[in-house]
Design a protein around this motif. Structure first.
Motif, PDB file in Angstrom:
ATOM      1  N   ALA A  17       0.827  -1.214   0.000  1.00  0.00           N
ATOM      2  CA  ALA A  17       0.000   0.000   0.000  1.00  0.00           C
ATOM      3  C   ALA A  17       0.857   1.258   0.000  1.00  0.00           C
ATOM      4  O   ALA A  17       0.528   2.241  -0.664  1.00  0.00           O
ATOM      5  N   ALA A  18       1.963   1.231   0.731  1.00  0.00           N
ATOM      6  CA  ALA A  18       2.856   2.388   0.761  1.00  0.00           C
ATOM      7  C   ALA A  18       3.531   2.592  -0.597  1.00  0.00           C
ATOM      8  O   ALA A  18       3.704   3.723  -1.054  1.00  0.00           O
ATOM      9  N   ALA A  19       3.884   1.491  -1.256  1.00  0.00           N
ATOM     10  CA  ALA A  19       4.557   1.579  -2.554  1.00  0.00           C
ATOM     11  C   ALA A  19       3.592   1.913  -3.693  1.00  0.00           C
ATOM     12  O   ALA A  19       3.975   2.547  -4.674  1.00  0.00           O
ATOM     13  N   TRP A  20       2.341   1.474  -3.572  1.00  0.00           N
ATOM     14  CA  TRP A  20       1.328   1.660  -4.610  1.00  0.00           C
ATOM     15  C   TRP A  20       0.076   2.268  -3.978  1.00  0.00           C
ATOM     16  O   TRP A  20      -0.901   1.561  -3.709  1.00  0.00           O
ATOM     17  N   PRO A  21       0.081   3.578  -3.733  1.00  0.00           N
ATOM     18  CA  PRO A  21      -1.044   4.227  -3.054  1.00  0.00           C
ATOM     19  C   PRO A  21      -2.399   4.003  -3.738  1.00  0.00           C
ATOM     20  O   PRO A  21      -3.428   3.987  -3.067  1.00  0.00           O
ATOM     21  N   GLY A  22      -2.406   3.775  -5.025  1.00  0.00           N
ATOM     22  CA  GLY A  22      -3.650   3.501  -5.739  1.00  0.00           C
ATOM     23  C   GLY A  22      -4.296   2.195  -5.323  1.00  0.00           C
ATOM     24  O   GLY A  22      -5.479   1.969  -5.585  1.00  0.00           O
ATOM     25  N   GLU A  23      -3.526   1.326  -4.678  1.00  0.00           N
ATOM     26  CA  GLU A  23      -4.049   0.041  -4.211  1.00  0.00           C
ATOM     27  C   GLU A  23      -4.207  -0.004  -2.691  1.00  0.00           C
ATOM     28  O   GLU A  23      -4.481  -1.056  -2.116  1.00  0.00           O
ATOM     29  N   ALA A  24      -4.058   1.145  -2.052  1.00  0.00           N
ATOM     30  CA  ALA A  24      -4.124   1.196  -0.579  1.00  0.00           C
ATOM     31  C   ALA A  24      -5.499   0.787  -0.061  1.00  0.00           C
ATOM     32  O   ALA A  24      -5.600   0.102   0.966  1.00  0.00           O
ATOM     33  N   GLU A  25      -6.561   1.181  -0.760  1.00  0.00           N
ATOM     34  CA  GLU A  25      -7.904   0.810  -0.308  1.00  0.00           C
ATOM     35  C   GLU A  25      -8.086  -0.706  -0.371  1.00  0.00           C
ATOM     36  O   GLU A  25      -8.630  -1.310   0.563  1.00  0.00           O
ATOM     37  N   ASP A  26      -7.628  -1.320  -1.459  1.00  0.00           N
ATOM     38  CA  ASP A  26      -7.691  -2.783  -1.539  1.00  0.00           C
ATOM     39  C   ASP A  26      -6.837  -3.414  -0.457  1.00  0.00           C
ATOM     40  O   ASP A  26      -7.255  -4.375   0.192  1.00  0.00           O
ATOM     41  N   ALA A  27      -5.634  -2.892  -0.239  1.00  0.00           N
ATOM     42  CA  ALA A  27      -4.757  -3.451   0.797  1.00  0.00           C
ATOM     43  C   ALA A  27      -5.440  -3.417   2.158  1.00  0.00           C
ATOM     44  O   ALA A  27      -5.362  -4.389   2.926  1.00  0.00           O
ATOM     45  N   ALA A  28      -6.140  -2.336   2.457  1.00  0.00           N
ATOM     46  CA  ALA A  28      -6.850  -2.240   3.732  1.00  0.00           C
ATOM     47  C   ALA A  28      -7.941  -3.303   3.826  1.00  0.00           C
ATOM     48  O   ALA A  28      -8.110  -3.940   4.877  1.00  0.00           O
ATOM     49  N   ARG A  29      -8.673  -3.532   2.736  1.00  0.00           N
ATOM     50  CA  ARG A  29      -9.700  -4.584   2.721  1.00  0.00           C
ATOM     51  C   ARG A  29      -9.066  -5.966   2.899  1.00  0.00           C
ATOM     52  O   ARG A  29      -9.620  -6.832   3.569  1.00  0.00           O
ATOM     53  N   PHE A  30      -7.920  -6.164   2.258  1.00  0.00           N
ATOM     54  CA  PHE A  30      -7.232  -7.453   2.359  1.00  0.00           C
ATOM     55  C   PHE A  30      -6.793  -7.710   3.798  1.00  0.00           C
ATOM     56  O   PHE A  30      -6.868  -8.827   4.293  1.00  0.00           O
ATOM     57  N   ILE A  31      -6.343  -6.655   4.473  1.00  0.00           N
ATOM     58  CA  ILE A  31      -5.911  -6.800   5.868  1.00  0.00           C
ATOM     59  C   ILE A  31      -7.101  -7.153   6.759  1.00  0.00           C
ATOM     60  O   ILE A  31      -6.985  -8.022   7.636  1.00  0.00           O
ATOM     61  N   HIS A  49     -12.836 -14.655  -0.419  1.00  0.00           N
ATOM     62  CA  HIS A  49     -11.656 -15.352   0.094  1.00  0.00           C
ATOM     63  C   HIS A  49     -10.439 -14.978  -0.745  1.00  0.00           C
ATOM     64  O   HIS A  49     -10.559 -14.358  -1.802  1.00  0.00           O
ATOM     65  N   PHE A  50      -9.277 -15.393  -0.234  1.00  0.00           N
ATOM     66  CA  PHE A  50      -8.034 -15.101  -0.938  1.00  0.00           C
ATOM     67  C   PHE A  50      -7.825 -16.042  -2.116  1.00  0.00           C
ATOM     68  O   PHE A  50      -8.129 -17.240  -2.041  1.00  0.00           O
ATOM     69  N   GLY A 127     -22.562 -15.540  -5.634  1.00  0.00           N
ATOM     70  CA  GLY A 127     -21.563 -14.546  -5.998  1.00  0.00           C
ATOM     71  C   GLY A 127     -20.724 -14.184  -4.783  1.00  0.00           C
ATOM     72  O   GLY A 127     -21.228 -14.189  -3.651  1.00  0.00           O
ATOM     73  N   HIS A 128     -19.445 -13.884  -5.014  1.00  0.00           N
ATOM     74  CA  HIS A 128     -18.542 -13.588  -3.902  1.00  0.00           C
ATOM     75  C   HIS A 128     -17.334 -12.806  -4.403  1.00  0.00           C
ATOM     76  O   HIS A 128     -17.109 -12.693  -5.608  1.00  0.00           O
ATOM     77  N   TRP A 129     -16.544 -12.310  -3.473  1.00  0.00           N
ATOM     78  CA  TRP A 129     -15.347 -11.540  -3.791  1.00  0.00           C
ATOM     79  C   TRP A 129     -14.111 -12.431  -3.805  1.00  0.00           C
ATOM     80  O   TRP A 129     -13.933 -13.260  -2.914  1.00  0.00           O
ATOM     81  N   HIS A 130     -13.276 -12.225  -4.810  1.00  0.00           N
ATOM     82  CA  HIS A 130     -11.923 -12.780  -4.812  1.00  0.00           C
ATOM     83  C   HIS A 130     -10.971 -11.655  -4.431  1.00  0.00           C
ATOM     84  O   HIS A 130     -10.996 -10.587  -5.042  1.00  0.00           O
TER      85      HIS A 130
END
Length: 183
Positions: A17-31, A49-50, A127-130
């Motif tokens: 997330a720090a390296a790619w701020p555009g993906e920070a929101e996804d990173a937070a969801r992943f955490i 799921h992952f 339906g679900h999230w990957h």
């Protein structure tokens, strides 16, 4: 003593997330999902799921091996479900090996990309999230792939052509653009 895999993965998401701020929101969801523990790595977690996938690049880094996905009917990177494995780099490598038949593949670096995408209901599975964690996997000298049962076809395609092709999956194009820009 090395950190447990869940703690290590959380640190990797934070660093990504720090390296790619555009993906920070996804990173937070992943955490948030990660903090559920091993249950988050099982496809039986029907809310989502992952998964892990690979930007599978040629030895010279100029081409990527894509699969024409049998179920989805489009060109994508190899990947699949974690099925309880918390080492998502290993999952990406295993999926790339199984879907390509290529020997001598290796993971390069840490997390390359994160993508959260919706999977529609299919054959009674709601339906679900990957929560897809993507790694760069590099091929060795042998590039003779084998088309498996999950694919209609496989093809080596120039990474810059994938980046430029607006008909490609947007997240695949994003990875290709990252790769072309130097990762």
């Amino acid at each position: 003593m090395p950190p447990d895999p869940i703690t290590a993965l959380e640190s990797a998401f934070t660093a990504h997330a720090a390296a790619w701020p555009g993906e920070a929101e996804d990173a937070a969801r992943f955490i948030v999902l990660l903090r559920e523990g091993v249950h988050a790595f099982l496809r039986e977690r029907l809310e989502g799921h992952f998964t892990a996938s690979a930007l599978l690049v040629s030895a010279d880094g100029r081409r990527t091996l894509l699969t024409h996905h049998r179920k989805l009917g489009r060109w994508l990177q190899p990947g699949g479900h974690a099925d309880g494995d918390t080492d998502l780099a290993r999952v990406a490598l295993t999926e790339a090996s199984e879907e390509s038949g290529l020997p001598g593949l290796r993971v390069e670096g840490g997390i390359f990309d994160l993508d959260r995408h919706w999977i529609p209901e299919r054959k009674g599975v709601p339906g679900h999230w990957h929560h897809d964690v993507r790694y760069v996997v590099r091929a060795g000298a042998d590039e003779a792939y084998v088309v498996g049962e999950e694919s209609n076809d496989l093809a080596w395609i120039a990474v810059d052509a994938v980046a430029a092709d607006e008909s490609m999956d947007p997240s695949l194009r994003r990875m290709a653009l990252k790769w072309v820009a130097g990762g």
